[in-house]
Design an enzyme around this catalytic site. Structure first.
Site, PDB file in Angstrom:
ATOM      1  CG  ASN A  96      -0.255  -0.219   2.520  1.00  0.00           C
ATOM      2  OD1 ASN A  96       0.767  -0.892   2.591  1.00  0.00           O
ATOM      3  ND2 ASN A  96      -0.819   0.331   3.576  1.00  0.00           N
ATOM      4  CG  ASP A 306      -2.832  -4.931  10.341  1.00  0.00           C
ATOM      5  OD1 ASP A 306      -2.187  -5.113   9.285  1.00  0.00           O
ATOM      6  OD2 ASP A 306      -4.015  -4.560  10.353  1.00  0.00           O
ATOM      7  N   GLY A 325      -5.980   2.438  11.134  1.00  0.00           N
ATOM      8  CA  GLY A 325      -4.625   1.940  11.321  1.00  0.00           C
ATOM      9  C   GLY A 325      -3.976   2.359  12.623  1.00  0.00           C
TER      10      GLY A 325
END
Length: 417
Positions: A96, A306, A325
């Site tokens: 990303n 993550d 996030g």
């Protein structure tokens, strides 16, 4: 580089010295001797640390950095240094970026830029061109460049036929396909778990049904096509049941869970703090309990931080508009170690390598030294001042954690906090 690690408790079930307190001599990056006591006859650098434990190097299967394109979030160098200080010797890095990592050249760029670092970077290429979900990316070319898997980070593949083709095509070269578990039409504009909490806060809900429908679809496709499927960051009890049933049918499926989804619930959202805006969203305590059980019985294959740094302009804004996030590398060990034993925690932090083709290195004479050094017992509150990541969106900020990372020895380099 030559190093003598003194009086370290070895935590490695694949080592003959499991649970023993030993000295470890490393010469030119190779473990040359392990013994109760090794004299420092060559006067190499000694490492003596309080309550020192040593394990195989830790691995994270889902890490995001900003470079190229979003360097204000995290550069590759700063991200890899953060990983090293957090105890990770290997990280699988998502696609990303801008441009999206979707071809041979982009993969080669990541490999070349990280080549000499202590932390080994394993690129995850995009599954579709520009991660737009329309056409498959250059999967085989990316594999030849060093890609370990294919994933449009946190973007569900809406077209089931595209997922079918991806599984079929990648099976020709043993490629691992990630599929983000969210059915977009069901999740809609939801930003938190659909529950009494979302209703009371007036925030749009994202139900577990959206995750479970997508998983069920993908498991049917996997059964039809064959191939290798990985479902990243599941978050619900029903998802665990679906994957457990698929494994009982011998389907080649694996899955992971984000560490914050094991510990935090949607009850923390009452302050509207955007640090808690993550995807998948934080669920309920019953979901957390099912996820922990799934890890213990092997249904869930691995955990991930993550790690997803977001710049302040996109995080410190109104909850509905903030990006999803949290950074997580620096708190991964300390958070896990609050709910699992140290042995279980290290097992979870070293699992997943085989699935992504990352070599494991047991603590044994003649093996490359790829080690994480830590103290599992130290308790502390994780504060903003401790954050090395460029972005400061830490979901566990101001939480009490257990376990201090000293650093790593990897790629013939020693990194200590």
């Amino acid at each position: 580089m030559n190093v003598l690690i003194k009086s370290a408790i070895i935590v490695d079930p694949k080592s003959d010295f499991q649970n023993e307190t030993c000295d470890i001599l490393i010469e030119n990056g190779i473990i040359s001797q392990i013994s109760k006591q090794i004299p420092n006859s060559s006067k190499v650098r000694e490492i003596k640390l309080d309550n020192l434990h040593v394990s195989q190097g830790w691995f994270d299967s889902s890490v995001s950095f900003g470079e190229p394109g979003f360097e204000e979030r995290e550069t590759l160098l700063n991200g890899l240094e953060t990983a090293a200080y957090s105890g990770f010797t290997d990280v699988a890095v998502n696609s990303n970026t801008n441009p999206v990592i979707d071809n041979y050249t982009n993969i080669a760029f990541l490999k070349a830029k990280s080549h000499d670092h202590s932390v080994q970077l394993h690129p995850i290429g995009a599954l579709t061109k520009n991660a737009d979900g329309e056409d498959l990316a250059e999967l085989y070319d990316m594999k030849n460049a060093g890609a370990v898997a294919y994933y449009d980070y946190q973007k569900p593949v809406k077209n089931p036929n595209l997922m079918k083709l991806a599984l079929q095509y990648a099976s020709n070269f043993d490629g691992l396909v990630y599929s983000f578990p969210q059915e977009s039409k069901i999740s809609g504009l939801g930003v938190v778990n659909e529950n009494v909490i979302s209703t009371s806060l007036g925030l749009k809900g994202n139900p577990t049904l959206a995750e479970e429908l997508q998983i069920a679809r993908d498991l049917f496709l996997l059964e039809y096509t064959g191939g290798k499927l990985h479902i990243p960051t599941i978050s619900s009890a029903k998802s665990v049941e679906l994957i457990r049933a698929a494994k009982a049918k011998k389907l080649d499926v694996s899955c992971s869970v984000a560490i914050h989804n094991l510990i935090l619930t949607d009850e923390v959202l009452t302050t509207f703090d955007t640090r808690f805006k993550v995807l998948p969203p934080l669920r309920t305590q019953s979901d957390c309990d099912a996820l922990i059980k799934g890890l213990k019985d092997g249904t869930i294959d691995m955990v991930t931080s993550d790690h997803n740094p977001i710049d302040i302009e996109h995080k410190k804004i109104e909850f509905d508009y903030a990006m999803y996030g949290s950074i997580g590398l620096e708190t991964a060990f300390g958070a896990l170690n609050t709910i699992f034993t140290t042995k279980q925690t290290i097992d979870l932090l070293t699992k997943g390598k085989d699935r992504l083709g990352v070599q494991s290195t047991p603590i044994a004479v003649g093996e490359k030294a790829k080690l994480t050094l830590f103290n599992p017992d130290e308790k502390y509150t994780f504060t903003k001042e401790m954050i090395r990541s460029t972005s400061k969106n830490a979901i566990f900020e101001n939480y009490q954690l257990k376990g201090k990372v000293y650093g790593i020895f990897s790629n013939n380099q020693l990194v200590l906090n």
